[in-house]
Scaffold this motif. Structure first.
Motif, PDB file in Angstrom:
ATOM      1  N   LYS A  88       0.654  -1.240   0.124  1.00  0.00           N
ATOM      2  CA  LYS A  88       0.016   0.158  -0.016  1.00  0.00           C
ATOM      3  C   LYS A  88       0.878   1.222   0.030  1.00  0.00           C
ATOM      4  O   LYS A  88       2.134   1.250   0.400  1.00  0.00           O
ATOM      5  CB  LYS A  88      -0.938   0.070   1.118  1.00  0.00           C
ATOM      6  CG  LYS A  88      -0.176  -0.086   2.472  1.00  0.00           C
ATOM      7  CD  LYS A  88      -1.217  -0.069   3.548  1.00  0.00           C
ATOM      8  CE  LYS A  88      -0.400  -0.070   5.042  1.00  0.00           C
ATOM      9  NZ  LYS A  88      -1.313  -0.139   6.271  1.00  0.00           N
ATOM     10  N   PRO A  89       0.364   2.544  -0.448  1.00  0.00           N
ATOM     11  CA  PRO A  89       1.260   3.493  -0.375  1.00  0.00           C
ATOM     12  C   PRO A  89       1.500   3.881   1.181  1.00  0.00           C
ATOM     13  O   PRO A  89       0.789   3.564   2.000  1.00  0.00           O
ATOM     14  CB  PRO A  89       0.112   4.723  -0.765  1.00  0.00           C
ATOM     15  CG  PRO A  89      -0.916   3.918  -1.708  1.00  0.00           C
ATOM     16  CD  PRO A  89      -0.897   2.641  -0.891  1.00  0.00           C
ATOM     17  N   ALA A  90       2.760   4.461   1.169  1.00  0.00           N
ATOM     18  CA  ALA A  90       3.272   4.898   2.529  1.00  0.00           C
ATOM     19  C   ALA A  90       2.127   6.082   3.276  1.00  0.00           C
ATOM     20  O   ALA A  90       1.899   6.860   2.400  1.00  0.00           O
ATOM     21  CB  ALA A  90       4.485   5.420   2.467  1.00  0.00           C
ATOM     22  N   HIS A  91       2.042   5.815   4.644  1.00  0.00           N
ATOM     23  CA  HIS A  91       1.255   6.657   5.252  1.00  0.00           C
ATOM     24  C   HIS A  91       1.921   8.291   5.055  1.00  0.00           C
ATOM     25  O   HIS A  91       3.033   8.426   5.309  1.00  0.00           O
ATOM     26  CB  HIS A  91       1.060   6.696   6.588  1.00  0.00           C
ATOM     27  CG  HIS A  91       0.198   7.327   7.229  1.00  0.00           C
ATOM     28  ND1 HIS A  91      -0.062   8.732   7.670  1.00  0.00           N
ATOM     29  CD2 HIS A  91      -1.184   7.046   7.708  1.00  0.00           C
ATOM     30  CE1 HIS A  91      -1.164   9.132   8.195  1.00  0.00           C
ATOM     31  NE2 HIS A  91      -1.842   7.873   8.244  1.00  0.00           N
ATOM     32  N   PRO A  92       1.354   9.284   4.739  1.00  0.00           N
ATOM     33  CA  PRO A  92       1.592  10.616   4.288  1.00  0.00           C
ATOM     34  C   PRO A  92       2.262  11.454   5.454  1.00  0.00           C
ATOM     35  O   PRO A  92       3.177  12.208   5.222  1.00  0.00           O
ATOM     36  CB  PRO A  92       0.409  11.331   3.795  1.00  0.00           C
ATOM     37  CG  PRO A  92      -0.639  10.659   4.138  1.00  0.00           C
ATOM     38  CD  PRO A  92      -0.297   9.130   4.445  1.00  0.00           C
ATOM     39  N   LEU A 115       5.702  15.515   1.992  1.00  0.00           N
ATOM     40  CA  LEU A 115       6.428  16.507   1.689  1.00  0.00           C
ATOM     41  C   LEU A 115       7.736  15.935   0.708  1.00  0.00           C
ATOM     42  O   LEU A 115       8.075  16.380  -0.344  1.00  0.00           O
ATOM     43  CB  LEU A 115       7.100  17.301   2.816  1.00  0.00           C
ATOM     44  CG  LEU A 115       8.189  18.524   2.398  1.00  0.00           C
ATOM     45  CD1 LEU A 115       7.378  19.373   1.583  1.00  0.00           C
ATOM     46  CD2 LEU A 115       8.499  19.182   3.666  1.00  0.00           C
ATOM     47  N   ALA A 116       8.232  14.941   1.095  1.00  0.00           N
ATOM     48  CA  ALA A 116       9.063  14.140   0.395  1.00  0.00           C
ATOM     49  C   ALA A 116       8.759  13.888  -1.096  1.00  0.00           C
ATOM     50  O   ALA A 116       9.462  14.037  -2.106  1.00  0.00           O
ATOM     51  CB  ALA A 116       9.896  12.716   1.026  1.00  0.00           C
ATOM     52  N   GLU A 117       7.501  13.367  -1.331  1.00  0.00           N
ATOM     53  CA  GLU A 117       6.802  13.136  -2.543  1.00  0.00           C
ATOM     54  C   GLU A 117       6.831  14.474  -3.280  1.00  0.00           C
ATOM     55  O   GLU A 117       7.044  14.316  -4.436  1.00  0.00           O
ATOM     56  CB  GLU A 117       5.545  12.462  -2.198  1.00  0.00           C
ATOM     57  CG  GLU A 117       5.571  11.025  -1.629  1.00  0.00           C
ATOM     58  CD  GLU A 117       4.264  10.367  -1.397  1.00  0.00           C
ATOM     59  OE1 GLU A 117       4.374   9.065  -1.174  1.00  0.00           O
ATOM     60  OE2 GLU A 117       3.320  10.973  -1.202  1.00  0.00           O
ATOM     61  N   GLN A 118       6.289  15.402  -2.657  1.00  0.00           N
ATOM     62  CA  GLN A 118       6.319  16.719  -3.406  1.00  0.00           C
ATOM     63  C   GLN A 118       7.498  17.156  -3.760  1.00  0.00           C
ATOM     64  O   GLN A 118       7.597  17.673  -4.858  1.00  0.00           O
ATOM     65  CB  GLN A 118       5.579  17.815  -2.380  1.00  0.00           C
ATOM     66  CG  GLN A 118       5.444  19.018  -3.050  1.00  0.00           C
ATOM     67  CD  GLN A 118       4.871  20.231  -2.339  1.00  0.00           C
ATOM     68  OE1 GLN A 118       4.421  19.595  -0.951  1.00  0.00           O
ATOM     69  NE2 GLN A 118       4.948  21.269  -2.455  1.00  0.00           N
ATOM     70  N   MET A 119       8.472  17.086  -2.872  1.00  0.00           N
ATOM     71  CA  MET A 119      10.005  17.558  -3.382  1.00  0.00           C
ATOM     72  C   MET A 119      10.304  16.755  -4.440  1.00  0.00           C
ATOM     73  O   MET A 119      11.217  17.370  -5.232  1.00  0.00           O
ATOM     74  CB  MET A 119      10.985  17.307  -1.923  1.00  0.00           C
ATOM     75  CG  MET A 119      10.554  18.261  -0.945  1.00  0.00           C
ATOM     76  SD  MET A 119      11.351  17.680   0.460  1.00  0.00           S
ATOM     77  CE  MET A 119      13.198  18.013  -0.083  1.00  0.00           C
ATOM     78  N   MET A 120      10.360  15.405  -4.503  1.00  0.00           N
ATOM     79  CA  MET A 120      10.792  14.670  -5.783  1.00  0.00           C
ATOM     80  C   MET A 120       9.781  14.188  -6.752  1.00  0.00           C
ATOM     81  O   MET A 120      10.114  13.265  -7.508  1.00  0.00           O
ATOM     82  CB  MET A 120      11.474  13.532  -5.065  1.00  0.00           C
ATOM     83  CG  MET A 120      12.865  13.981  -4.113  1.00  0.00           C
ATOM     84  SD  MET A 120      13.566  12.625  -3.420  1.00  0.00           S
ATOM     85  CE  MET A 120      12.762  11.709  -2.152  1.00  0.00           C
ATOM     86  N   ASP A 121       8.572  14.652  -6.589  1.00  0.00           N
ATOM     87  CA  ASP A 121       7.496  14.156  -7.803  1.00  0.00           C
ATOM     88  C   ASP A 121       7.462  12.631  -7.886  1.00  0.00           C
ATOM     89  O   ASP A 121       7.539  12.149  -8.951  1.00  0.00           O
ATOM     90  CB  ASP A 121       7.900  14.904  -8.952  1.00  0.00           C
ATOM     91  CG  ASP A 121       6.787  14.616 -10.040  1.00  0.00           C
ATOM     92  OD1 ASP A 121       5.511  14.449  -9.667  1.00  0.00           O
ATOM     93  OD2 ASP A 121       7.006  14.761 -11.341  1.00  0.00           O
TER      94      ASP A 121
END
Length: 614
Positions: free
Chosen positions: A44-48, A135-141
């Motif tokens: 599953k997707p990692a918890h945000p 935020l990590a996902e946003q920083m690195m798309d």
């Protein structure tokens, strides 16, 4: 002060120079992408809200200059041999350009991350920030998922692709944890309680004649050493009986511990009482790295840690010993309130020891990953870190592996050995960090006379090219291979493993208050490291510098003085459905140059004519 200090100061000035005009962050561009990793299932997707510590590597534009210094101070025929660099000199040579520092700062600031949120390495070449997954996902798309290991059920949070703004690309070498699917593991040590059997063996061997070994101390080794390896056996076999270190010349030896492996002091005292009574009531220095624990409950004693410390410190007493306990261990069950386990603790240790002004001159590690599970960018950057220690005069030994040419499966017939690049073709599986050319990889032997032990890791790196110091010895080995043998299974141009070897099975240790026998190249690495530490003791007592990065010296000595190593010519290291490589005359991909003859090596390394210490 050395002649290159002007260069050091010039590089340092680049780091402190005023930043250039700020540029806005541009569109994202893929920085790294990997195929679906073999042996992992995407969940599953990692918890945000789960926090993750990102490690951002800035380029080291002058690393080639550091490498030049490293090889000069490690070449026994160079006028600078032994003139190791200081911590500050090394840091200046790996420092990033000020433009890179500025651009990474701007990128982080655009996401609300400022100086107070950042942890920098002393050289400013690594930046660490802890941010929530969202935020990590946003920083690195990118998108992080929970991945489950098919073999053991351990879970990690990773992605198979990440991007960074295009105008930051040249200023960032890598970001992790992202595509790193390695599973740091100890060597496959097998401990078995054999108190009764050992007693019976001892009785049988008590009256048996010594084994004739011409290269050993006095030309003989106790018969009992063919079934049980002790400190006395190793001192006899490797020609070190009679050498008495003082422990007062500034020498030190270190052992790294991971995965909650605790070196038990009570067990060490039992070991000393039986095998090294003059060391009784002495101990080692404990160092915690990033929260590493020191659980002295007898039931929590670690077989790996006990093996490493008992033999490394038992062989070298009274040379001061240090045990590093580094935190980080799977399995990790992620939830919104639990920090992620990055599962790369040896880089945490590397960060720590590089920041220390006076690390031990010899350090041994018995943990590794399959090389193919480590992204090339990360492997090369970590390898560069080991080079920094070598330039400062530290000798690093790593176990070569316990899977022969294979993937660590204890049964060579069932090893899969599939490539991890999306093609799923059969390939031999070398390990990292042993595949890094800046460390000394140690393979294994067994019995007396010595033969290669079947599990001894060996082969050729798929990441690192073969260094020049190996070319002569390794090319002779490759020339002996039948034409076409193992074609496509290994990289004949790669860094060759191992460099040397030592005994690797039937080691008698104490664990949780009981005696038993243990084996693995995790026994060989601390054993070889111990003899390196004794060589350092001999040099330091003559006011000579420590040996530092060993490999150029080892291959030079082997070419000029064959008696310095005991050549192992019997045995092989099966895996991946093959018989593996064969031990043969000269260097081979099972036992390297062979096992040490301490007496000969001591005479060689202390004969360099120049006193290199003030």
């Amino acid at each position: 002060m050395r002649s290159f200090v002007w260069f050091t100061l010039a590089v340092a000035s680049l780091v402190t120079a005023a930043p250039s005009e700020t540029k806005p962050c541009g569109a994202h561009k893929i920085k790294e992408e990997i195929a679906h990793p073999i042996g992992w299932v995407k969940g599953k997707p990692a918890h945000p809200d789960v926090p993750i510590e990102l490690r951002i590597a800035l380029p080291q534009p002058n690393f080639s200059e550091l490498e030049r210094h490293l090889y000069e101070v490690s070449d026994p025929f160079h006028e600078r041999y032994g003139q190791h660099l200081s911590k500050e000199e090394v840091e200046a040579l790996v420092a990033p350009h000020s433009e890179s520092v500025h651009m990474v700062n701007e990128w982080l600031a655009s996401h609300g991350i400022y100086e107070d949120d950042i942890v920098r390495s002393p050289a400013k070449d690594w930046v660490r920030v802890t941010v929530p997954i969202r935020l990590a996902e946003q920083m690195m798309d990118t998108k992080y998922y929970v991945w489950v290991n098919e073999k053991d059920g351990n879970t990690i949070i990773r992605t198979t692709q990440y991007s960074i703004p295009e105008n930051v690309h040249e200023h960032v070498e890598l970001v992790q944890p992202t595509t790193l699917f390695s599973t740091l593991r100890g060597m496959d040590t097998t401990f078995r309680f054999t108190a009764e059997d050992s007693a019976n063996v001892a009785k049988v061997n008590a009256d048996a004649p010594p084994i004739s070994v011409p290269s050993a101390s006095g030309g003989k080794v106790d018969a009992s050493c063919n079934s049980t390896i002790t400190v006395t056996c190793l001192l006899q076999l490797y020609n070190a009986v009679g050498f008495k270190p003082t422990g007062k010349v500034g020498n030190a030896i270190g052992i790294t511990g991971y995965l909650e492996q605790f070196a038990n002091i009570a067990d060490l005292q039992l070991f000393y009482a039986e095998q090294r009574p003059d060391a009784l009531n002495s101990s080692f220095k404990f160092v915690s790295v990033k929260g590493g624990l020191n659980n002295q409950t007898l039931s929590e004693a670690g077989a790996e840690a006990n093996l490493d410390t008992q033999f490394a410190f038992g062989l070298t007493h009274p040379i001061p010993g240090t045990f590093y306990s580094t935190a980080g261990r799977p399995p990790f069950i992620p939830d919104a309130g639990t920090p992620t386990d990055t599962n790369e603790p040896y880089t945490d240790w590397l960060d720590f020891v590089l920041s220390h002004p006076s690390p031990p001159q010899t350090i041994s590690t018995s943990y590794a990953d399959s090389e193919q599970t480590v992204p090339v960018s990360f492997a090369k950057r970590a390898c560069n870190g080991f080079a920094q220690l070598g330039a400062r005069g530290v000798s690093l030994t790593f176990s070569s592996g316990d899977g022969g040419v294979g993937d660590g499966d204890p049964n060579p017939a069932t090893q899969t050995c599939f490539s991890n690049d999306g093609r799923n073709v059969t390939r031999f599986i070398p390990l990292f960090p042993p595949s890094c050319p800046f460390v000394t990889a140690v393979g294994g032997t067994i019995h007396i006379p010595e033969t290669a032990v079947f599990f001894s890791g060996g082969g050729f790196s798929n990441v690192f090219n073969r260094p020049t110091f190996q070319e002569l010895a390794v090319s002779k080995f490759l020339a002996k291979l039948p034409k076409g043998k193992f074609a496509g299974l290994f990289n004949p141009n790669g860094r060759a493993i191992p460099d040397v070897a030592a005994q690797a099975d039937l080691f008698k240790i104490f664990l949780s208050g009981r005696t038993g026998l243990i084996g693995g190249t995790s026994a060989a690495a601390p054993t070889f490291a111990a003899f390196v530490s004794l060589l350092n003791e001999a040099r330091l007592s003559k006011r000579q510098a420590p040996l530092g990065f060993l490999n150029p010296l080892l291959y030079t000595i082997d070419a000029l003085s064959p008696k310095a190593f005991n050549d192992i010519t019997v045995g092989n290291n099966p895996g991946c459905g093959t018989e593996g490589f064969n031990a043969t005359q000269g260097w081979d991909a099972v036992t390297g140059l062979g096992t040490p003859n301490f007496g000969v090596l001591k005479d060689i390394v202390t004969s360099f004519p120049v006193s290199l210490l003030p």
